[in-house]
Design a protein around this motif. Structure first.
Motif, mmCIF file in Angstrom:
data_model
loop_
_atom_site.group_PDB
_atom_site.id
_atom_site.type_symbol
_atom_site.label_atom_id
_atom_site.label_comp_id
_atom_site.label_asym_id
_atom_site.label_seq_id
_atom_site.Cartn_x
_atom_site.Cartn_y
_atom_site.Cartn_z
ATOM 1 N N PHE A 59 0.832 -1.197 0.000
ATOM 2 C CA PHE A 59 0.000 0.000 0.000
ATOM 3 C C PHE A 59 0.866 1.246 0.000
ATOM 4 N N PRO A 60 0.707 2.200 -0.869
ATOM 5 C CA PRO A 60 -0.303 2.270 -1.902
ATOM 6 C C PRO A 60 0.100 1.592 -3.211
ATOM 7 N N GLU A 61 1.402 1.391 -3.424
ATOM 8 C CA GLU A 61 1.852 0.713 -4.643
ATOM 9 C C GLU A 61 3.290 0.265 -4.458
ATOM 10 N N ARG A 62 3.664 -0.789 -5.195
ATOM 11 C CA ARG A 62 5.013 -1.319 -5.045
ATOM 12 C C ARG A 62 5.299 -2.309 -6.164
ATOM 13 N N PHE A 63 6.550 -2.350 -6.608
ATOM 14 C CA PHE A 63 6.995 -3.334 -7.590
ATOM 15 C C PHE A 63 7.599 -4.539 -6.884
ATOM 16 N N TYR A 64 7.307 -5.714 -7.403
ATOM 17 C CA TYR A 64 7.951 -6.948 -6.973
ATOM 18 C C TYR A 64 8.297 -7.765 -8.209
ATOM 19 N N VAL A 65 9.399 -8.528 -8.115
ATOM 20 C CA VAL A 65 9.721 -9.527 -9.130
ATOM 21 C C VAL A 65 9.875 -10.845 -8.394
ATOM 22 N N LEU A 66 9.151 -11.844 -8.883
ATOM 23 C CA LEU A 66 9.239 -13.180 -8.316
ATOM 24 C C LEU A 66 9.814 -14.118 -9.359
ATOM 25 N N LYS A 67 10.624 -15.044 -8.904
ATOM 26 C CA LYS A 67 11.173 -16.069 -9.785
ATOM 27 C C LYS A 67 11.127 -17.382 -9.027
ATOM 28 N N ALA A 68 10.519 -18.373 -9.636
ATOM 29 C CA ALA A 68 10.375 -19.692 -9.011
ATOM 30 C C ALA A 68 9.758 -19.575 -7.616
ATOM 31 N N GLY A 69 8.787 -18.658 -7.474
ATOM 32 C CA GLY A 69 8.068 -18.507 -6.220
ATOM 33 C C GLY A 69 8.795 -17.714 -5.142
ATOM 34 N N LYS A 70 9.955 -17.160 -5.459
ATOM 35 C CA LYS A 70 10.721 -16.388 -4.482
ATOM 36 C C LYS A 70 10.840 -14.934 -4.942
ATOM 37 N N VAL A 71 10.773 -14.030 -3.990
ATOM 38 C CA VAL A 71 10.942 -12.605 -4.288
ATOM 39 C C VAL A 71 12.419 -12.349 -4.567
ATOM 40 N N ILE A 72 12.705 -11.845 -5.770
ATOM 41 C CA ILE A 72 14.094 -11.512 -6.107
ATOM 42 C C ILE A 72 14.295 -9.996 -6.249
ATOM 43 N N TYR A 73 13.209 -9.256 -6.226
ATOM 44 C CA TYR A 73 13.294 -7.791 -6.246
ATOM 45 C C TYR A 73 12.088 -7.239 -5.508
ATOM 46 N N LYS A 74 12.355 -6.303 -4.615
ATOM 47 C CA LYS A 74 11.280 -5.622 -3.889
ATOM 48 C C LYS A 74 11.564 -4.132 -3.983
ATOM 49 N N GLY A 75 10.723 -3.445 -4.752
ATOM 50 C CA GLY A 75 10.879 -2.001 -4.894
ATOM 51 C C GLY A 75 10.480 -1.283 -3.618
ATOM 52 N N LYS A 76 10.841 -0.030 -3.565
ATOM 53 C CA LYS A 76 10.455 0.782 -2.413
ATOM 54 C C LYS A 76 8.960 1.086 -2.490
ATOM 55 N N MET A 77 8.373 1.402 -1.335
ATOM 56 C CA MET A 77 6.951 1.702 -1.269
ATOM 57 C C MET A 77 6.635 3.019 -1.963
ATOM 58 N N GLY A 78 5.523 3.015 -2.680
ATOM 59 C CA GLY A 78 5.056 4.224 -3.330
ATOM 60 C C GLY A 78 4.366 5.132 -2.341
ATOM 61 N N PRO A 79 4.044 6.299 -2.734
ATOM 62 C CA PRO A 79 4.240 6.785 -4.088
ATOM 63 C C PRO A 79 5.655 7.293 -4.364
ATOM 64 N N TRP A 80 6.375 7.762 -3.343
ATOM 65 C CA TRP A 80 7.681 8.348 -3.612
ATOM 66 C C TRP A 80 8.723 7.308 -3.962
ATOM 67 N N GLY A 81 8.624 6.115 -3.436
ATOM 68 C CA GLY A 81 9.602 5.071 -3.732
ATOM 69 C C GLY A 81 9.267 4.245 -4.960
ATOM 70 N N TYR A 82 8.086 4.439 -5.524
ATOM 71 C CA TYR A 82 7.651 3.692 -6.708
ATOM 72 C C TYR A 82 8.441 4.199 -7.903
ATOM 73 N N SER A 83 9.357 3.380 -8.404
ATOM 74 C CA SER A 83 10.291 3.847 -9.418
ATOM 75 C C SER A 83 10.333 2.921 -10.633
ATOM 76 N N PRO A 84 9.608 3.270 -11.687
ATOM 77 C CA PRO A 84 9.714 2.494 -12.920
ATOM 78 C C PRO A 84 11.152 2.470 -13.457
ATOM 79 N N GLU A 85 11.914 3.543 -13.225
ATOM 80 C CA GLU A 85 13.301 3.592 -13.694
ATOM 81 C C GLU A 85 14.153 2.528 -12.991
ATOM 82 N N GLU A 86 13.961 2.383 -11.681
ATOM 83 C CA GLU A 86 14.702 1.378 -10.930
ATOM 84 C C GLU A 86 14.303 -0.031 -11.382
#
Length: 119
Positions: A83-110
């Motif tokens: 909440f309110p928004e966040r990027f995650y990348v999962l691979k084989a059921g494991k989180v391999i990337y956790k972006g910072k919390m939005g709105p200020w940490g929500y970074s499409p560039e990252e």
């Protein structure tokens, strides 16, 4: 919604690297809550029917990937601290990337930089 265009560009640029999915969670800026100028007119969801209806606004914006809806109890949003928004990348059921919390940490560039490394 503010960075939806940047999100769509990520989907276009990295659909060969990742499968994208949007999980629609609790409305961050509901009309009957914390309101900003030019807000979308969506009240806090009282039930799943209301959340599904609110998610249709996002679907109509064509995010270029599937949209699923969190339970009204916010199970997914809570587990992923999304909440309110966040990027995650999962691979084989494991989180391999956790972006910072939005709105200020929500970074499409990252996210772009991370996905570039996966190519």
């Amino acid at each position: 919604m503010y960075k939806l265009g940047e999100f769509k560009q990520l989907v276009k640029d990295f659909s060969d690297v990742a499968d994208f999915l949007v999980v629609y969670i609790a409305e961050a800026h509901s009309t009957d809550g914390w309101v900003f100028a030019n807000n979308v007119d969506i009240n806090k969801h009282q039930n799943l029917v209301e959340r599904l209806a609110a998610a249709q606004f996002l679907v109509k914006q064509d995010p270029l990937c599937p949209v699923v809806v969190d339970e009204v109890t916010d199970t997914t949003g809570t587990k992923y601290c999304a909440f309110p928004e966040r990027f995650y990348v999962l691979k084989a059921g494991k989180v391999i990337y956790k972006g910072k919390m939005g709105p200020w940490g929500y970074s499409p560039e990252e996210m772009c930089s991370f996905l570039e490394k996966m190519k």
